[in-house]
Design a protein around this motif. Structure first.
Motif, short mmCIF file in Angstrom:
data_model
loop_
_atom_site.label_atom_id
_atom_site.label_comp_id
_atom_site.label_asym_id
_atom_site.label_seq_id
_atom_site.Cartn_x
_atom_site.Cartn_y
_atom_site.Cartn_z
N GLY A 137 0.84 -1.12 0.12
CA GLY A 137 0.01 -0.13 0.08
C GLY A 137 0.83 1.28 -0.06
N PRO A 138 0.06 2.43 -0.04
CA PRO A 138 0.83 3.59 0.07
C PRO A 138 1.90 3.81 1.10
CG PRO A 138 -1.52 4.04 -0.15
CD PRO A 138 -1.34 2.59 0.32
N LYS A 139 2.92 4.51 0.98
CA LYS A 139 4.20 4.48 1.85
C LYS A 139 3.57 5.42 2.92
CE LYS A 139 8.85 5.85 2.27
NZ LYS A 139 9.99 6.56 1.64
N SER A 140 2.83 6.39 2.71
CA SER A 140 2.31 7.32 3.67
C SER A 140 1.35 6.71 4.81
CB SER A 140 1.51 8.62 2.82
OG SER A 140 0.34 7.85 2.39
N VAL A 141 1.15 5.62 4.71
CA VAL A 141 0.47 4.97 5.75
C VAL A 141 1.05 4.21 6.88
CG1 VAL A 141 -1.77 5.16 4.70
CG2 VAL A 141 -0.45 3.02 4.38
N ILE A 142 2.55 3.94 6.48
CA ILE A 142 3.50 3.41 7.18
C ILE A 142 3.71 4.12 8.63
CG2 ILE A 142 6.10 2.99 7.89
CD1 ILE A 142 6.64 2.52 5.00
N GLU A 143 3.52 3.43 9.65
CA GLU A 143 3.69 4.31 11.10
C GLU A 143 4.92 4.61 11.38
OE1 GLU A 143 2.00 1.66 14.34
OE2 GLU A 143 0.24 1.47 13.45
N VAL A 144 5.17 5.89 11.59
CA VAL A 144 6.61 6.47 12.14
C VAL A 144 6.89 6.80 13.26
CG1 VAL A 144 6.98 7.17 9.51
CG2 VAL A 144 5.64 8.56 11.05
N ARG A 145 5.65 7.13 14.04
CA ARG A 145 6.13 7.53 15.34
C ARG A 145 4.70 7.35 16.24
NH1 ARG A 145 10.47 10.46 18.25
NH2 ARG A 145 9.59 10.44 20.34
N ASP A 146 4.91 6.78 17.41
CA ASP A 146 3.66 6.75 18.13
C ASP A 146 2.50 6.23 17.90
OD1 ASP A 146 5.50 7.95 19.99
OD2 ASP A 146 4.79 9.91 19.62
N GLY A 147 2.70 5.34 16.64
CA GLY A 147 1.53 4.86 16.21
C GLY A 147 0.83 5.79 14.96
N GLN A 148 1.50 6.96 14.74
CA GLN A 148 0.86 7.76 13.71
C GLN A 148 1.69 7.29 12.53
OE1 GLN A 148 1.34 11.14 16.22
NE2 GLN A 148 -0.86 11.49 16.06
N THR A 149 0.73 7.62 11.36
CA THR A 149 1.23 7.53 9.97
C THR A 149 1.86 8.73 9.50
OG1 THR A 149 -0.84 7.89 8.84
CG2 THR A 149 -0.26 5.72 9.47
N PHE A 150 2.70 8.94 8.48
CA PHE A 150 2.96 10.11 7.67
C PHE A 150 1.61 11.00 7.69
CE2 PHE A 150 6.09 7.23 5.96
CZ PHE A 150 7.25 7.98 6.25
N LEU A 151 0.62 10.27 6.89
CA LEU A 151 -0.74 10.89 6.68
C LEU A 151 -1.37 11.54 8.01
CD1 LEU A 151 -2.02 11.49 4.06
CD2 LEU A 151 -3.28 9.60 4.03
N ASP A 152 -1.25 10.78 8.94
CA ASP A 152 -1.93 11.13 10.35
C ASP A 152 -1.11 12.62 10.77
OD1 ASP A 152 -3.61 8.83 10.53
OD2 ASP A 152 -2.23 7.83 11.72
N LEU A 153 -0.15 12.63 10.71
CA LEU A 153 0.95 13.94 10.98
C LEU A 153 0.64 15.06 10.18
CD1 LEU A 153 4.36 11.93 11.98
CD2 LEU A 153 2.53 12.76 13.56
N ILE A 154 0.46 14.79 9.03
CA ILE A 154 0.28 15.91 7.98
C ILE A 154 -1.30 16.33 8.11
CG2 ILE A 154 -0.23 16.34 5.35
CD1 ILE A 154 1.85 13.81 4.85
N VAL A 155 -1.93 15.32 8.56
CA VAL A 155 -3.60 15.90 8.60
C VAL A 155 -3.51 16.63 10.08
CG1 VAL A 155 -5.79 15.19 9.08
CG2 VAL A 155 -4.75 14.18 7.43
N GLN A 156 -2.92 16.14 11.00
CA GLN A 156 -2.83 17.16 12.25
C GLN A 156 -2.29 18.24 12.13
OE1 GLN A 156 -1.49 14.15 15.36
NE2 GLN A 156 -1.14 15.96 16.75
N GLN A 157 -1.12 18.47 11.45
CA GLN A 157 -0.42 19.63 11.44
C GLN A 157 -1.35 20.61 10.74
OE1 GLN A 157 2.74 19.16 8.54
NE2 GLN A 157 3.72 17.59 10.02
N LEU A 158 -2.04 20.38 9.62
CA LEU A 158 -3.06 21.15 8.98
C LEU A 158 -4.24 21.50 9.70
CD1 LEU A 158 -2.78 20.16 5.05
CD2 LEU A 158 -1.56 22.15 6.26
N GLU A 159 -4.77 20.56 10.46
CA GLU A 159 -6.10 20.80 11.27
C GLU A 159 -5.72 21.75 12.54
OE1 GLU A 159 -8.25 16.70 11.35
OE2 GLU A 159 -6.70 16.89 13.14
N VAL A 160 -4.41 21.66 12.91
CA VAL A 160 -3.91 22.77 13.95
C VAL A 160 -3.79 24.16 13.46
CG1 VAL A 160 -1.99 23.24 15.69
CG2 VAL A 160 -2.94 21.08 15.43
N LEU A 161 -3.17 24.31 12.29
CA LEU A 161 -2.94 25.47 11.42
C LEU A 161 -4.20 26.14 11.31
CD1 LEU A 161 -0.58 27.04 10.48
CD2 LEU A 161 -1.05 26.11 8.31
#
Length: 459
Positions: free
Chosen positions: A85-109
């Motif tokens: 599957g897409p690389k962006s859904v690999i868990e990279v930190r604390d159970g969160q994927t690349f995509l999770d972190l990106i979405v979180q950044q923009l939601e906060v902003l």
């Protein structure tokens, strides 16, 4: 060229493919004249510290952000790291994927400034279906997420330069996504660009989905809007680990990307020098949307073609690709900005995963925050053997990620297993070529060579 039957792709894709092949076969690309290369000035590549501060007024910041779109290149699969599957859904930190972190950044902003910066994902035909399924987890998010697909081009059979699908190879192996330079025509052909411009968007920030340092930077956006720069490439100081990366040069009065493939053989050593070519391309790009539209419709984005030969199912094929960074020379008032290394934190292999999962970083509001205890501006050099290549085996071999804040370099060879609460400092080499090595819990290794047996030698 004779296309045969390529009914699986659109007319615009057929047209783009034919144009690419014709350019490749005519081979009229201008060769770089080495003697004409000039180092970029501070006007060509602006030092980050010279940028004005971002607006302090929240209303001015909101107005700035409302001009922006964030686009992540999401066409890659996680196969190199043993994932499907897409690389962006690999868990990279604390159970969160690349995509999770990106979405979180923009939601906060968006929440902080009341802005509406959408997330746009450029998928390939390899990642599109899976990504659409994964995005369902964000259905309750306030973030506007838009997806569109990269072009799908037929692989070319090297023997007779014919499209492979027209010779009967119509499954996925007969096709390929033609590199991230395709982001520009794909934005226009999908009508996504028209939609964004209609919403008042002016700039798109393009970055690889796996670059955890590529967050929205208000100072950069403010500079581009104020100075009407149509294109900006973020570059960062080159280290010995980056010697093959593309660099910016001044060439015949314009700023231009120079890739190693363009360098005459006798000058490759010079190109790799970190004394002459001090910066390299992070592939974090900021581009004016209306300029993209104009240049695509004019057919002006004639980026250098990157031939990528492969062997698939025993057949030698060719993929013709382009890179988004090479487009810099076609845009007016294009610049580079020499950014801190913290904006380049890609995860291409499990050695990078070790860095971002360690105590070198914490996650705050979706962004990676570097541990201030690390005084060196450079991260440790990590070299893990093939036993660690796949994410699954990497995770099995570490009971817990060691502390590496004070580590300079780590080289691991052979069948090595790590316990918990391990601390690595200075230079550490663990060589298990001869026999399995288990590093016990709570071990501290500083400037040590570890080989099978009870004692550790100093380095």
């Amino acid at each position: 060229m004779e296309l045969g039957t390529l009914d699986q792709i659109s007319e615009s894709e057929k047209k783009g493919f034919v144009s690419l092949v014709q350019r490749y076969l005519s081979d009229k690309g201008e060769q770089i004249k080495w003697e004409k290369i000039q180092p970029p000035t501070n006007k060509d590549v602006v030092p980050y510290e010279d940028l004005e501060p971002a607006p302090s007024d929240p209303a001015a910041t909101k107005a700035l952000l409302d001009k922006l779109v964030v686009l992540k290149l999401n066409g890659g699969l996680g196969t190199t790291m043993g994932c499907t599957g897409p690389k962006s859904v690999i868990e990279v930190r604390d159970g969160q994927t690349f995509l999770d972190l990106i979405v979180q950044q923009l939601e906060v902003l968006n929440r902080k400034y009341g802005s509406n910066v959408p997330l746009v994902l450029l998928n390939s035909f390899n990642t599109d279906e899976d990504t659409e399924q994964i995005l369902k987890k964000y259905k309750d998010s306030s973030l506007d997420i838009i997806t569109f697909k990269q072009s799908q081009y037929p692989r070319i059979v090297s023997e007779d330069v014919m499209p492979w699908p027209s010779k009967g190879k119509t499954d996925k192996d007969g096709w390929y996504p033609p590199g991230h330079g395709d982001v520009f025509p794909a934005l226009v052909n999908s009508k996504v660009l028209d939609k964004l411009v209609a919403q008042g968007k002016e700039y798109v920030f393009i970055a690889n989905a796996d670059n955890l340092g590529a967050t929205v930077d208000l100072k950069i956006l403010n500079h581009l809007v104020k100075h009407k720069n149509q294109y900006c490439m973020e570059v960062t100081p080159k280290t010995l680990a980056d010697v093959k990366g593309g660099t910016l040069i001044s060439y015949e009065g314009r700023v231009q990307l120079l890739e190693i493939a363009q360098v005459p053989e006798e000058h490759v050593g010079e190109f790799k020098s970190i004394d002459k070519f001090k910066i390299f391309n992070t592939n974090n790009l900021w581009v004016n949307l209306k300029a993209i539209n104009r240049l695509v419709l004019e057919g002006a984005l004639q980026m250098e073609i990157i031939p990528n030969p492969k062997e698939v199912s025993g057949v030698k094929v060719l993929q013709l690709e382009t890179a988004a960074g090479a487009a810099i020379r076609f845009f007016d008032n294009a610049i580079g900005i020499n950014v801190p290394r913290s904006r380049f934190l890609p995860v291409k292999a499990t050695s990078d995963l070790l860095l971002v999962q360690s105590d070198l970083y914490t996650v705050k509001e979706g962004s990676m925050i570097r541990n201030p205890a690390r005084k060196s501006p450079h991260n440790p050099i990590i070299d893990l053997g093939p036993e660690f290549k796949k994410v699954g085996s990497f995770m099995e071999r570490f009971k817990a990620i060691p502390s590496i804040v004070y580590l300079e370099s780590l080289k691991v060879v052979g069948d090595v297993w790590f316990g918990r609460d391990i601390t690595l400092k200075g230079k550490v080499v663990i060589d298990a070529k001869a026999d399995k090595i288990v590093i016990p819990d709570s071990t501290v290794l500083e400037n040590k060579l570890v080989t099978p047996g009870p004692s550790y030698a100093d380095i």
